[in-house]
Enzyme design. Structure first.
Site, short mmCIF file in Angstrom:
data_model
loop_
_atom_site.label_atom_id
_atom_site.label_comp_id
_atom_site.label_asym_id
_atom_site.label_seq_id
_atom_site.Cartn_x
_atom_site.Cartn_y
_atom_site.Cartn_z
N HIS A 230 0.89 -0.89 -0.25
CA HIS A 230 -0.50 -0.26 0.06
C HIS A 230 1.14 1.53 -0.11
CE1 HIS A 230 -3.62 -2.43 1.16
NE2 HIS A 230 -3.42 -2.99 0.25
N GLU A 233 1.61 3.99 2.87
CA GLU A 233 1.56 3.64 4.25
C GLU A 233 3.32 3.75 4.39
OE1 GLU A 233 -0.13 -0.27 4.30
OE2 GLU A 233 -1.98 0.73 4.07
N HIS A 328 2.82 -3.29 6.87
CA HIS A 328 2.11 -1.94 6.75
C HIS A 328 1.82 -1.02 8.19
CE1 HIS A 328 -0.38 -4.09 3.74
NE2 HIS A 328 0.25 -5.19 3.71
N GLU A 401 1.86 -3.88 12.00
CA GLU A 401 1.73 -2.86 11.48
C GLU A 401 2.09 -1.94 12.71
OE1 GLU A 401 -1.62 -1.72 9.38
OE2 GLU A 401 -2.57 -3.66 8.67
#
Length: 484
Positions: A230, A233, A328, A401
């Protein structure tokens, strides 16, 4: 971020404006309505026609207020989150309010104190704006969309100011960094081009291990890590660089890990999306982290190449692919944390929790309580879910994350905003945790691992540090702050 994307219908959209936002503003001078003649000082000039830039439209409200429209991801109007633009031709002491009016998401860390980052030509170190100058609210003037407004005082009329959603980490920055690693001719580092993106950008693969380990006949433990599927990010790239910096360093823990484990790292899975300033999608509008099950070699070439490599390695009896970690950043939660898979076998469930528990002990910003394990149907196309089903029960697949904003430590009463350096430190601690996981502590000198913060490595970028300056000048820059 693995969370479910919000559909436009849930937040409404500036339909007419969204359809017109097909490109970034290019040295756009915003003058009062009816004004003619050459622009005057204080008529702001906006620009986002640069790498990872994003600003689609600007509306003049008054001399002191401007509505800003994020350009949607290319070929996909659903995603409008990342912004990155410059402002120049300002008057000294000019005060403004910028309203970012077309976010595609309702939930945001802006509600919890997050603020955009800013730098200028005379102060090239990114800084977060004071949270007291940032407001996030549902606005009746914009179909009740959520708006993020921030106040800013320009203080140097010859500076160019740059504002961004979070610290940018561009494709070019990665290429400079990898080239600097290559120039060191490290025997335990190999860089190769695994493939090309749709726009012919490099898909880089790093292999980090003791070369003698590659030649041994015994089964090889392998850890595979990917980042930036992504593109918006950007914290994921800082975490990934922290992993790489540590693994190629002369720290005794890094040396032991290279002797026992093969690390394969793809630092940027979506180079086109990063270059274009998208938040979630590739050039062609695909969320690549929903296409692992059947990636197309022409529409998702980078994903296709990585999947082929992983499948090939999984079929090699000489390789034990033990970890897949996809990095991420998260837009609504604090700290670092992990997503894992759900299994019927309770013992496998418990074994899967070992690595996050160990990471929690090594990284003060990592939260085991935020870590969760799920089998959500909409996540079936993610790397974590697909590879969790493909690999055998000795392999563990995680999404790592990290918050776009901040972390809480045990006993702290206020969140600590992340910096580029603390994102990298999380990467360092991820790498360090493999020593504990493989119980290699007994191989370190005197059985006492050297403190991580003391390891020596090359600078964080080929230009000296993350900003291309020497340490002394960086220290001076830290003292230069923006007046508010």
């Amino acid at each position: 971020m693995e969370e479910n994307p919000v559909r436009d219908g849930e937040t409404g959209s500036e339909t007419g404006v969204e359809e017109a936002l097909v490109g970034n503003v290019n040295k756009l001078t915003v003058s009062p309505p009816g004004f003619s003649g050459p622009p005057r000082k204080g008529h702001l000039v906006f620009d986002a026609c640069f790498e990872s830039g994003n600003l689609g439209h600007v509306d003049y409200i008054s001399d002191f207020e401007f509505d800003l429209f994020i350009r949607p991801d290319t070929c996909n109007p659903r995603f409008r989150v990342w912004f990155n633009f410059t402002v120049e031709n300002i008057r000294e002491t000019q005060r403004v309010i910028f309203n970012v009016v077309n976010f595609s998401k309702t939930k945001s860390l802006y509600r919890d104190g997050m603020s955009p980052v800013v730098k200028s030509t005379s102060r090239p170190k990114w800084q977060r704006l004071p949270a007291k100058n940032v407001y996030y609210y549902r606005c009746p003037d914009h179909r009740r969309n959520y708006v993020m407004s921030f106040a800013f005082c320009f203080d140097r009329d010859d500076d160019v100011y740059q504002f961004a959603y979070c610290y940018p980490y561009t494709y070019s920055r990665l290429q400079h960094y990898l080239s600097s690693l290559e120039r060191r001719n490290l025997p335990y580092l190999q860089r190769e081009q695994l493939g090309l993106s749709v726009q012919q950008r490099r898909l880089d693969l790093l292999t980090i291990t003791n070369p003698d380990h590659m030649n041994q006949e015994r089964e090889k433990k392998l850890v595979f890590l990917t980042s930036r599927v992504h593109p918006g990010e950007s914290p994921a790239s800082f975490v990934c660089q922290g992993v790489i910096d540590f693994l190629v360093s002369q720290h005794p823990v890094a040396q032991i890990l290279r002797d026992h484990v093969i690390f394969k790292i793809v630092p940027m899975l979506n180079p086109d999306g990063v270059y274009l300033g998208n938040y979630r999608c590739s050039l062609m509008g695909f969320d690549l982290n929903r296409h692992w099950q059947d990636p197309s070699p022409w529409a998702h070439p980078t994903l296709h190449a990585v999947k082929q490599l992983i499948v090939q390695m999984n079929q090699d009896p000489r390789v034990s692919l033990e970890f897949y970690i996809d990095v991420h950043a998260h837009s609504t939660m604090l700290n670092g944390f992990m997503y894992g898979n759900v299994f019927e076998d309770e013992e496998r469930v418990q074994r899967q929790a070992v690595f996050p528990r160990l990471l929690c002990q090594n990284a003060p910003d990592f939260s085991f309580s935020n870590t969760s394990f799920n089998r959500d149907v909409v996540k079936a196309g993610t790397g974590r879910r697909f590879l969790g089903g493909l690999l055998d029960d000795t392999s563990y697949c995680y999404t790592l994350e990290v918050s776009f904003y901040s972390y809480m430590t045990s006993g702290s009463s206020a969140p600590v905003p992340y910096t580029e350096e603390t994102y990298m430190r999380l990467g360092t601690n991820v790498a360090r945790t493999f020593l504990d996981y493989y119980k290699l502590n007994n191989l370190t000198k005197d059985n006492i691992p050297t403190p991580i913060q003391k390891y020596s490595s090359e600078p964080m970028s080929p230009m000296g540090n993350a900003n291309g300056k020497g340490e002394e000048s960086t220290d001076r820059e830290r003292e230069k702050t923006f007046k508010q």
